[in-house]
Each structure stands twice: as C-alpha cells, then as structure tokens.
Scaffold this motif. Structure first.
Motif, PDB file in Angstrom:
ATOM      1  N   GLN A 199       0.784  -1.233   0.211  1.00  0.00           N
ATOM      2  CA  GLN A 199       0.005   0.044  -0.036  1.00  0.00           C
ATOM      3  C   GLN A 199       0.955   1.385   0.040  1.00  0.00           C
ATOM      4  O   GLN A 199       0.589   2.034  -0.878  1.00  0.00           O
ATOM      5  N   LYS A 200       1.962   1.401   0.725  1.00  0.00           N
ATOM      6  CA  LYS A 200       2.906   2.451   0.799  1.00  0.00           C
ATOM      7  C   LYS A 200       3.343   2.664  -0.296  1.00  0.00           C
ATOM      8  O   LYS A 200       3.523   3.675  -0.943  1.00  0.00           O
ATOM      9  N   LEU A 201       4.055   1.408  -0.936  1.00  0.00           N
ATOM     10  CA  LEU A 201       4.656   1.709  -2.278  1.00  0.00           C
ATOM     11  C   LEU A 201       3.699   2.149  -3.410  1.00  0.00           C
ATOM     12  O   LEU A 201       4.296   2.977  -4.317  1.00  0.00           O
ATOM     13  N   PHE A 202       2.305   1.633  -3.376  1.00  0.00           N
ATOM     14  CA  PHE A 202       1.520   2.211  -4.299  1.00  0.00           C
ATOM     15  C   PHE A 202       1.222   3.748  -4.210  1.00  0.00           C
ATOM     16  O   PHE A 202       1.345   4.513  -5.154  1.00  0.00           O
ATOM     17  N   SER A 203       1.175   4.037  -3.018  1.00  0.00           N
ATOM     18  CA  SER A 203       1.009   5.672  -2.712  1.00  0.00           C
ATOM     19  C   SER A 203       2.309   6.371  -2.949  1.00  0.00           C
ATOM     20  O   SER A 203       2.000   7.403  -3.745  1.00  0.00           O
ATOM     21  N   ALA A 208       4.751  10.235  -6.583  1.00  0.00           N
ATOM     22  CA  ALA A 208       5.887  10.629  -7.538  1.00  0.00           C
ATOM     23  C   ALA A 208       5.629  11.033  -8.825  1.00  0.00           C
ATOM     24  O   ALA A 208       6.223  12.052  -9.418  1.00  0.00           O
ATOM     25  N   GLN A 209       4.422  10.515  -9.323  1.00  0.00           N
ATOM     26  CA  GLN A 209       3.923  10.702 -10.571  1.00  0.00           C
ATOM     27  C   GLN A 209       3.443  12.186 -10.375  1.00  0.00           C
ATOM     28  O   GLN A 209       3.452  12.639 -11.493  1.00  0.00           O
ATOM     29  N   GLU A 225       5.075  17.407  -3.120  1.00  0.00           N
ATOM     30  CA  GLU A 225       4.736  16.179  -3.291  1.00  0.00           C
ATOM     31  C   GLU A 225       6.123  15.317  -3.162  1.00  0.00           C
ATOM     32  O   GLU A 225       5.926  14.217  -2.632  1.00  0.00           O
ATOM     33  N   LEU A 226       7.302  16.091  -3.725  1.00  0.00           N
ATOM     34  CA  LEU A 226       8.397  15.254  -3.304  1.00  0.00           C
ATOM     35  C   LEU A 226       8.890  14.836  -1.911  1.00  0.00           C
ATOM     36  O   LEU A 226       9.204  13.910  -1.351  1.00  0.00           O
ATOM     37  N   GLN A 227       8.211  16.016  -0.816  1.00  0.00           N
ATOM     38  CA  GLN A 227       8.459  15.602   0.465  1.00  0.00           C
ATOM     39  C   GLN A 227       7.594  14.534   1.171  1.00  0.00           C
ATOM     40  O   GLN A 227       8.011  13.819   1.884  1.00  0.00           O
ATOM     41  N   ASP A 231       8.532  11.113   2.831  1.00  0.00           N
ATOM     42  CA  ASP A 231       8.001  10.530   4.309  1.00  0.00           C
ATOM     43  C   ASP A 231       7.641   9.082   3.992  1.00  0.00           C
ATOM     44  O   ASP A 231       7.393   8.304   4.832  1.00  0.00           O
ATOM     45  N   LEU A 232       6.692   8.910   2.854  1.00  0.00           N
ATOM     46  CA  LEU A 232       6.185   7.697   2.492  1.00  0.00           C
ATOM     47  C   LEU A 232       7.308   6.724   2.434  1.00  0.00           C
ATOM     48  O   LEU A 232       7.269   5.389   2.960  1.00  0.00           O
ATOM     49  N   ALA A 233       8.472   7.136   1.929  1.00  0.00           N
ATOM     50  CA  ALA A 233       9.700   6.038   1.670  1.00  0.00           C
ATOM     51  C   ALA A 233      10.267   5.725   3.200  1.00  0.00           C
ATOM     52  O   ALA A 233      10.521   4.583   3.513  1.00  0.00           O
ATOM     53  N   ALA A 234      10.339   6.806   4.062  1.00  0.00           N
ATOM     54  CA  ALA A 234      10.697   6.299   5.346  1.00  0.00           C
ATOM     55  C   ALA A 234       9.898   5.466   6.083  1.00  0.00           C
ATOM     56  O   ALA A 234      10.153   4.563   6.741  1.00  0.00           O
ATOM     57  N   GLU A 235       8.573   5.751   6.314  1.00  0.00           N
ATOM     58  CA  GLU A 235       7.638   4.842   6.682  1.00  0.00           C
ATOM     59  C   GLU A 235       7.695   3.491   6.205  1.00  0.00           C
ATOM     60  O   GLU A 235       7.587   2.628   7.195  1.00  0.00           O
TER      61      GLU A 235
END
Length: 383
Positions: A199-203, A208-209, A225-227, A231-235
């Motif tokens: 789910q995180k990777l889908f978001s 990113a798009q 959006e890049l921030q 954040d999503l990558a860190a989670e």
C-alpha cells in the motif's frame, strides 16, 4: 527402600526436587534442574544428563559440579560410547564401584575430573530413551572395593528419572507448541507486511507521478509532493525494519544471551563509524523468555543509537542483578527530550521496548537530554 537413608533424601527433599522440575517449561531449564536436584539429593560430587542426537553423540549435555573453566578445558561433548551407550541403548541402570575398571570404560580427556563410584539411569518415556542421567563420587565413606551408591540410592534416582521424563516431555511439548505459535505469528506478520508495504509503495508511486507532472507548471507544489514521497519511503522502510527485527531468528539456544549480544555488537562495530562496545559481568543464564526480551530491547536500542543519535560511542553492558540481569545501552549522541518523545514514542521504539520489558516482569528506564546522549536500562528478574 528407606527414603531417609541418605543425606538430603528425606521426603521434603524429594518433594522439593520434583516441584523444581515441574516449575520450568523450557527444556534447557528442566535439564539443569534435573541434574542439580539429583546431585544434591544423593550427595554426589558430580552429576550429568545427556540427551542423545541421531548421529552417535549428544544434542545436549548438562553437568553440575564442574565449573565453566573446567568444562571448557574438557573439550567437545562426549560421544555415545562405553557405559553411556549402554544406558541409552539397553535402557539399563548402571551402578559401579569404580567406573575406571569397567571393561566398557574407554577413558576421558586429560582435563576430565577423576571419578570412581558411578550410578547411572536412563530417562525414558515408555520405550523412548530421552537421555542418560548419572552421578559420580558419592560423598561418603566407601567400603573396600565397594560402591558408595546403594540400592536405595538407585531406587531414589529411579523415581527422580521417572519424573524427569515427565518434566522433559512436557517441556518439549511446550516448546513445540511455542514453535507452532511463532510460525503462525510469522505467517501473519508476512501477510501484514505485504499488505502494508504494498500500500505504501503504491501511494509512493502515485505521489512521485504527481510530482513529475507538477515540476514545470507548479514547482512549489511539486516540492511538497516530493517531500511526501520522502515521508512515505521512510514509513515503508520503518515497517520493513520492524518486521525484520520480529522475524529475525536469534542464536540464543545455541550460543546463549552473552555470546549472541557480543557477536551482534562486534558486527555493528565493524559496520558503523561509531565505536560499539560490549561488556558482561557475572551474568547467569536466564529463562528463555527473559533472554529473548533482553536481546530484542538491545537490538532496538542499538538501532536508535546508531541511526538517529549521531553518536561517536555506544556502550552495551549486561550485568547480574540478584537472580536476574540489567541491560544498559548508553550513547554520547545528540539525545532528546523524553517528555516530547513520549507523545511520539513509537518513532524511537520506546513503546515496544517498554512492552517487552513489562511482558517478562521487568522494567525499562530512559534517561536523555538534548546534547547529552541517551541511556536505556532494562532490568529483568531471573527464573
């Protein structure tokens, strides 16, 4: 049989030995208790219990009356030969005036203590021989050429061996059920990990798009959006790390807590710029649940210190405290305000560390201050 014929062999001593064996659920603890109870009950200088493997040796061999230094000097675990083999294969008691003169005796290592009179019995569950329990050098005047161990001693040890078989079987069943529970929990974690990270990777991909589409016409919004991507990558990374910590098998059963911690500290010391040290002081073996909790808390505290504190040095120590132990992980890093972290405690894993400590009847304290480093202490009781 006269129960009161030997020192320590009164009904109260027998009862205490049987209760001690039934009190433990871990196989390792049961083996140690059986051996110590047998030696004390029959007033012998040495006692041992060997659990056979399938390759002509012993999977486990527990001794009492031999110091750690002496045991280390003796060398590798004994093979199943001579009199030990007779007890395991023929399931027959062995009572000898001098084990060294028996034709089946095949010698022992140079550092092995001298033994003379010998009493050994198989520990059996029905037709299955679970191990061999033996005593040597009874503390008593011995008749010329005779054995210090008597028929009453053999009968008493037989009672102990019967109850030892029950305790050992129960402990094995408990550990098997625990393994099944852990396997089920690992499957559940794997399923949750797949769902959560997917789910995180889908978001992450969608965000990113969106950022890419906004770069030219709205750079400020694209930056936001890049921030969000970061954040999503860190989670996702945090969830992966937490799951890996839960799933990672510990070498506690093979190596024990002190050796396992020392090895992990040595690996971290080589892998990170910070200096990581470990010290152990007179630590005794703890029940398996306590050892696992201490290891997990140490892993979490080390992760925090090495990833978040920018420390130059991290010191890990484990010391005996009564029947239990105290773990201490101290760093000289940037520190933090504990009252502020309480409101977001999951970020540093403090909640999980406190839960692990309280789950085994222990406690966790955290001392920190911005710019002054952090000290995490965990105290656990013994068995």
């Amino acid at each position: 049989m006269t129960i009161g014929s030997a020192p320590g062999s009164g009904l109260s001593a027998v009862s205490a030995a049987l209760l001690a064996m039934s009190r433990h659920l871990e196989v390792r603890d049961v083996l140690h208790t059986i051996v110590a109870s047998a030696r004390e009950l029959l007033d012998a200088e040495y006692a041992a219990l060997g659990v056979p493997d399938d390759h002509g040796g012993f999977a486990q061999f527990v001794v009492d009356g031999v110091s750690d230094e002496e045991w280390k000097a003796i060398g590798p675990l004994p093979r199943q030969h001579g009199i030990l083999a007779a007890m395991l294969k023929e399931a027959t008691p062995q009572r000898l005036a001098d084990v060294r003169t028996d034709p089946r005796f095949e010698g022992w290592p140079s550092a092995h203590p001298e033994m003379s009179d010998f009493l050994g019995l198989p520990v059996a569950d029905g037709d299955e021989v679970l191990g061999a329990l033996f005593l040597a050098n009874k503390r008593c005047p011995k008749p010329e050429g005779g054995c210090g161990f008597t028929e009453d001693d053999e009968a008493l040890l037989g009672i102990l061996a019967q109850h030892a078989a029950i305790a050992l079987t129960n402990a094995r069943l408990y550990e098997r059920s625990r393994e099944l529970t852990i396997a089920g929990e690992r499957a559940r974690l794997a399923h949750e990990l797949h769902d959560a990270v997917a789910q995180k990777l889908f978001s992450l991909r969608l965000t990113a798009q969106a950022a890419a589409a906004l770069v030219d016409r709205d750079p400020a919004r694209a930056k936001g959006e890049l921030q969000q991507v970061a954040d999503l990558a860190a989670e996702a990374a945090d969830e992966l790390r937490a799951a890996v910590v839960e799933l990672r098998p510990a070498a506690l059963d093979e190596d024990g807590l002190v050796a396992t911690l020392r090895t992990q500290v040595q690996v971290l010391d080589r892998a990170h710029a910070a200096r990581v040290t470990f010290e152990a002081q007179s630590v005794r073996a703890l029940p398996a649940a306590q050892e696992e909790a201490v290891l997990r808390v140490a892993q979490e505290a080390l992760h925090n210190a090495l990833r978040h504190s920018a420390a130059d040095e991290v010191a890990v120590s484990l010391a005996r405290h009564g029947q239990g132990a105290v773990l201490r992980v101290a760093d000289d890093g940037r520190g933090f305000d504990p009252s502020a972290v309480r409101r977001a405690g999951r970020h540093l894993g403090l909640v999980s560390m406190r839960d692990r400590a309280s789950g085994v009847g222990g406690g966790l304290t955290v001392e920190s201050e911005p710019g002054r480093g952090t000290v995490i202490e965990m105290e656990v009781p013994g068995g």
